[in-house]
Enzyme design. Structure first.
Site, short mmCIF file in Angstrom:
data_model
loop_
_atom_site.label_atom_id
_atom_site.label_comp_id
_atom_site.label_asym_id
_atom_site.label_seq_id
_atom_site.Cartn_x
_atom_site.Cartn_y
_atom_site.Cartn_z
N ARG A 298 8.79 13.69 -0.97
CA ARG A 298 9.07 15.08 -0.62
C ARG A 298 7.88 15.72 0.09
O ARG A 298 8.01 16.24 1.19
CB ARG A 298 9.41 15.89 -1.87
CG ARG A 298 10.65 15.44 -2.57
CD ARG A 298 11.14 16.51 -3.51
NE ARG A 298 12.09 16.00 -4.46
CZ ARG A 298 13.02 16.74 -5.05
NH1 ARG A 298 13.11 18.02 -4.77
NH2 ARG A 298 13.85 16.20 -5.93
N ASP A 437 18.13 1.66 -7.13
CA ASP A 437 18.63 1.63 -5.77
C ASP A 437 17.55 1.64 -4.71
O ASP A 437 17.71 1.06 -3.65
CB ASP A 437 19.56 2.82 -5.55
CG ASP A 437 18.88 4.13 -5.84
OD1 ASP A 437 18.01 4.14 -6.71
OD2 ASP A 437 19.20 5.13 -5.20
N GLU A 620 23.82 11.43 -0.06
CA GLU A 620 23.99 10.01 0.26
C GLU A 620 25.21 9.74 1.14
O GLU A 620 25.14 8.96 2.11
CB GLU A 620 24.07 9.17 -1.01
CG GLU A 620 22.76 9.06 -1.77
CD GLU A 620 22.49 10.29 -2.60
OE1 GLU A 620 21.34 10.44 -3.06
OE2 GLU A 620 23.42 11.09 -2.83
N THR A 710 13.89 8.43 2.49
CA THR A 710 15.09 8.79 1.75
C THR A 710 15.22 10.27 1.51
O THR A 710 16.26 10.73 1.07
CB THR A 710 15.13 8.03 0.41
OG1 THR A 710 14.84 6.69 0.67
CG2 THR A 710 16.48 8.12 -0.20
#
Length: 760
Positions: A298, A437, A620, A710
C-alpha cells in the site's frame, strides 16, 4: 365502362379525391368510353400526374390516408374498408385479361402508345375518365401510358425524348423521398395503434467514455466524503462519518493508496491537496508495529507508483521542489522495512517496528509468517533498487524466493505458512485464497488486527515480466505452480459445470474442499496474463519473439475464460448482484423428481453461507475483467464490469445520492442489505481504478509496458542492466519437479572417499 356518378359524395370527399374541385360544387361525372381515357383512369385516379412531390405531401388525400392509418388501432381492417367504401370507389369492371378476346386489340393499343400514336384527349366534362386521363398524363408525360400487362416490360424504350424520361425519374425519386420522410418521422406508426410494422430499434451504442466518467464521479463522491469526515486517517467509517488510525499518528493509508488513481483520472485539484499532505504531514518516525507486506504494497507501492506516473509519464504537473518527494518518502520507508528481513532464514517477519527497524514475529499461528507475506514483496523492492541504484533491496527480496523454492514443494504448490527463523513450511494446507494466494499471484491473508484487508503483489509471473523476461527462473516457477493448480485444484460444479478452484485442507492427496474465496478471482486475469505476457491474444499468437504460443497457452486462456465466468456468476446469482466473501460449490449431480438431470442454473451451483455473505468492495473480479478485456478484446467483460459497478452504486452508497461515500455490506442476499461501517482503502486504490481502466482506451497503461502490484499500483517494465542480476539458481529437479537429493549410497561413498583420502 359504365357510367359512374359521384353525385352522392359530399363536398369534402370530392375535395379529398380530386384536390382541384371547389368545395361547394357538385358535379355529375360521365365515363368517357375512349380507350386511352379508360386505361389512364385505371392508372391515376387521383390526379397525381400534375402535382409536384411537395404538393403530394401536402395534399388532403395523403393526409386523409395518414389519419385513417393512425386511427386503425383495434379493428384496423374494418376501419380501412369503411374508409374505402366512404370514398365511393369501385374496382373497374373491365380490368385487362390475358384470356380476353380484346387482347389483340390492346396489344395494338400498346404499340400505338409506344409509337406516340395515341390521340390526345380534348377538354371534356369532369368525369372519372377525364380525371384519370389527366392524372396519368401529368404523372408519366402527356402521351405516356403504363404497360397494360405484367408481361409488357417497363424497361422498353418509348421513343420519347430524354427530358420526359428525366421527369419521370425525378418524380419517382421525389415520391420515394416523400414516403421515406413519412417512414422516418413515424407517420406510419402510432403509439401502439399502427397496423404497419414498427421499425425495430437498433441496438444501443454504448458510450464507454461516459461510463468511465461515472466511475470517476463515484471516486469523487468517496473521496469528498473521506476528506470531509476523516481526512488524514487510515480508516474511514462512512455510516458514522468518522475516521480511525492504525497507528497513533496514522500513516495516511487511504491518501497514499489513492495517489495514482487520482493521477490516472486527472483529478488535479484533490491530488494537489493529497500531495501537500504527503509532503508535510506524513512521517514514518513512529514507535509502532506495522504489517510488513501490507505496508509494502500500500504505502511503498503507492509512493513508487506516484513517482513513476508523475515523473516518468508526467501525467500530472508536480512542483519542482517536490519532484523527488515521492521517491524520498519511499526510500525512507523501505529502509525501515528492511528490518523485517533480518531473520535467520531471510524470510521476513510478519511485522516491523518503524522506529527501531526491528522485525517482529507473528502474534498468531505459532509465530509463523504466511507464505503470501514471505513471497509478495519483490516488485516494490526490486523497482526501488532500479531507481536509486542500491542493490540491497533487490537482494533481500529475492533471497526469500530462494528459501521458499528450496523447500521442494510438490507440483509447485506450497502450504500457507512458513517459519521465518528456519524458512521451513508449517502444515500441509494448500489454498489460493487467504494466506496462500499471493505466492501464486495476488492476494493476502486476512489479518484479525487489520480492519482493512491487505493485498500482496503477484510475484512469480510478474517478476518475470517486470525485468523484461530476463529472469526465466520465475517463469519456470510460475509454470510449475500453475500446472499443480490445474492438476490438483480445478473442479467443476453442478448442474451448470462452473469451473472453480478448490482447496486442499490436508494437502495433496487429501479431499477437495469446494470452497473458493472471492480473493481467488484474481486467477482468470493471472492465467490470461501468463499465457500472452501482456500482449493481446492475436499479437501473442503471431509473436516472433518473447511468447512461445502453443497448447499450454491455449489451455490457460480457455481456463481463464471459464474461471472468469464463474467469478461473474458469484455476483450475478445473489440478490444484490454483488459477490460474497466466500462461495461454496455444489459437487453433487442433481436430478429432478422424475430422474432427469437438472437444467443448468448457476444459482444452484453456488452456495452462500450466512457467515460468508458479506461484501468488502473487493477488486479481484474487476481486476480480472480488466485484464481479460485488454487481452481478448471481448466486450462481454466490459458489460459484466458495468453491471457490477451498477450494483455497487445501488447497494453500497451511503447517504442521499452517495454524498457520504460507499461502504461494505453485511449480506449480499438481503434487500436492502445491511451496510457495514467501513470503506476499504482498496475501493479507491483498486476497485474503482480497475473499473476506470476497463472503460478506458487500451493505450492507457498498456499491459505490455507496465506491471501492476496487487494493490493496483503500476510500475514500468525495465531491463536489469549491469548492476542488477538474479543472485540464485534453482536446485536440480527430476521430471516431476522434485529436488534431486543425494541418496544414502552416494553419501556413504563420499564419506569413504574422504576417509581414504585422510588415511593417505
Amino acid at each position: 365502362m359504365d357510367e359512374l356518378t359521384l353525385s352522392n359524395l359530399d363536398t369534402v370527399k370530392i375535395h379529398h379525391v380530386v384536390g382541384s374541385i371547389e368545395e361547394s360544387s357538385r358535379v355529375s361525372i360521365q365515363c368517357n368510353r375512349s380507350y386511352d381515357v379508360r386505361m389512364n383512369s385505371i392508372r391515376d385516379p387521383f390526379s397525381l400526374r400534375n402535382k409536384t412531390p411537395l404538393q403530394i405531401l401536402r395534399s388532403p388525400l395523403l393526409q386523409t390516408i395518414q389519419t385513417e392509418v393512425q386511427k386503425a388501432a383495434g379493428p384496423a381492417i374494418d376501419s380501412a374498408v369503411e374508409t374505402l367504401e366512404s370514398m365511393s370507389f369501385s374496382i373497374p369492371k373491365n380490368v385487362p385479361s390475358f384470356t380476353s378476346p380484346n387482347r389483340e386489340f390492346e396489344d395494338v393499343g400498346w404499340a400505338a402508345s409506344k409509337s406516340g400514336l395515341s390521340p390526345r384527349t380534348p377538354k371534356r366534362p369532369v368525369t372519372i375518365g377525364n380525371i384519370a386521363e389527366g392524372a396519368v398524363g401529368g404523372l408519366f408525360g402527356a402521351n405516356r401510358d403504363l404497360p397494360l400487362y405484367k408481361d409488357k416490360p417497363y424497361y422498353q424504350r418509348s421513343g420519347r425524348n430524354q427530358r420526359k424520361m428525366y421527369r419521370r425519374k425525378r418524380f419517382l425519386g421525389g415520391l420515394i423521398a416523400v414516403f421515406g420522410l413519412f417512414y422516418w418521422f413515424g407517420y406510419f406508426s402510432g403509439a401502439g395503434t399502427s397496423i404497419l410494422p414498427i421499425k425495430k430499434k437498433t441496438e444501443e451504442i454504448v458510450n464507454w467514455e461516459d461510463r468511465r466518467e461515472k466511475v470517476k464521479e463515484a471516486f469523487m463522491l468517496s473521496w469528498n466524503a473521506y476528506e470531509k469526515h476523516a481526512w488524514g486517517h487510515d480508516q474511514f467509517f462512512p455510516v458514522t462519518k468518522a475516521g480511525g488510525q492504525m497507528i497513533p499518528k496514522g500513516m495516511g493509508w487511504i491518501i497514499v493508496d489513492a495517489l495514482d488513481t487520482m493521477m490516472i483520472m486527472n483529478l488535479t485539484k484533490p491530488l494537489e491537496k493529497a500531495q501537500h499532505w504527503v509532503e508535510h504531514s506524513l512521517t514514518f518516525e513512529q514507535d509502532s508495529e506495522v504489517n510488513t507486506f501490507e505496508t509494502t504494497i500500500r504505502m511503498l507501492g503507492g509512493l513508487l507508483s506516484a513517482h513513476y506516473l508523475s515523473q516518468d509519464l508526467k501525467l500530472v504537473p508536480v512542483k519542482k521542489a517536490a519532484e523527488d518527494m515521492y521517491l524520498n518518502k519511499a526510500t525512507d520507508l523501505a529502509d525501515r522495512l528492511l528490518g523485517a528481513y533480518d531473520s535467520p532464514s531471510g524470510v521476513p517477519f510478519a511485522s516491523v517496528n518503524l522506529k527501531s527497524r526491528e522485525g517482529v514475529p507473528s502474534h498468531v499461528d505459532g509465530g509463523a509468517s504466511s507464505t503470501a507475506e514471505a513471497a509478495t514483496l519483490q516488485l516494490e523492492m526490486k523497482y526501488l533498487s532500479k531507481l536509486i541504484g542500491e542493490t540491497i533491496y533487490w537482494k533481500k527480496a529475492e533471497k526469500v524466493i530462494e528459501v521458499l523454492d528450496n523447500n521442494g514443494a510438490e507440483d509447485g504448490l506450497v502450504p500457507i505458512f512458513v517459519y521465518a527463523d528456519s524458512g521451513i513450511f508449517r502444515g500441509r494446507e494448500i489454498r489460493l485464497g487467504s494466506r496462500g494466494d499471493s505466492y501464486y499471484g495476488m492476494r493476502p491473508p486476512i489479518w484479525a488486527f487489520c480492519l482493512a484487508l491487505t493485498n500482496i503483489p503477484e510475484y512469480l509471473i510478474k517478476q518475470y515480466l517486470q525485468t523484461e523476461n530476463q529472469e526465466p527462473v520465475y517463469l519456470d516457477m510460475y509454470n510449475a505452480a500453475m500446472s499443480g493448480v490445474k492438476k490438483h485444484l480445478i473442479a467443476k460444479s453442478h448442474p451448470s459445470h462452473l469451473t472453480f478452484i478448490a482447496e486442499l485442507p490436508n494437502g495433496i492427496g487429501g479431499d477437495l474442499s469446494p470452497k473458493m474465496d472471492h480473493l481467488v478471482c484474481f486467477m482468470p486475469g493471472l492465467f490470461a496474463l501468463g499465457a500472452t505476457e501482456g500482449l493481446t491474444v492475436e499479437e501473442a499468437r503471431k509473436a516472433e519473439k518473447g511468447v512461445k504460443w502453443g497448447i499450454r497457452q491455449e489451455e490457460d486462456l480457455k481456463l481463464a475464460r471459464e474461471l472468469m465466468r464463474t467469478c461473474y456468476e458469484m455476483y450475478n446469482t445473489t440478490a444484490t448482484k454483488l459477490a460474497p466473501e466466500i462461495a461454496w460449490f455444489n459437487l453433487k449431480h442433481g436430478k429432478s423428481d422424475d430422474g432427469e438431470f437438472i437444467e443448468e442454473d448457476p444459482s444452484k451451483d453456488i452456495i452462500v453461507k450466512p457467515r460468508d455473505a458479506h461484501n468488502l468492495q473487493r477488486p479481484e473480479t474487476v481486476e480480472s475483467l480488466f485484464v481479460m478485456w485488454r487481452i481478448t478484446g471481448d466486450e462481454i467483460y466490459r458489460e459484466w464490469g458495468w453491471k457490477i459497478f451498477e450494483a455497487f452504486l445501488e447497494h453500497t452508497a451511503v447517504g442521499e445520492d452517495a454524498k457520504d461515500g460507499f461502504t461494505s455490506l453485511d449480506n449480499v442476499n438481503e434487500i436492502p442489505p445491511k451496510q457495514r461501517n467501513n470503506m476499504e482503502s482498496f475501493w479507491l486504490a483498486e476497485t474503482l481504478k480497475y473499473l476506470y481502466l476497463l472503460f478506458s482506451p487500451n493505450d492507457i497503461l498498456p499491459l505490455d509496458e507496465v506491471v501492476f502490484n496487487t494493490e493496483a499500483h503500476p510500475f514500468p517494465k525495465f531491463e536489469m542492466g549491469p548492476l542488477l542480476e538474479t543472485g540464485w539458481k534453482r536446485l536440480p529437479r527430476d521430471k516431476d519437479g522434485a529436488i534431486i537429493k543425494e541418496g544414502p549410497k552416494e553419501e556413504e561413498e563420499v564419506e569413504n572417499q574422504k576417509k581414504e583420502k585422510d588415511g593417505k
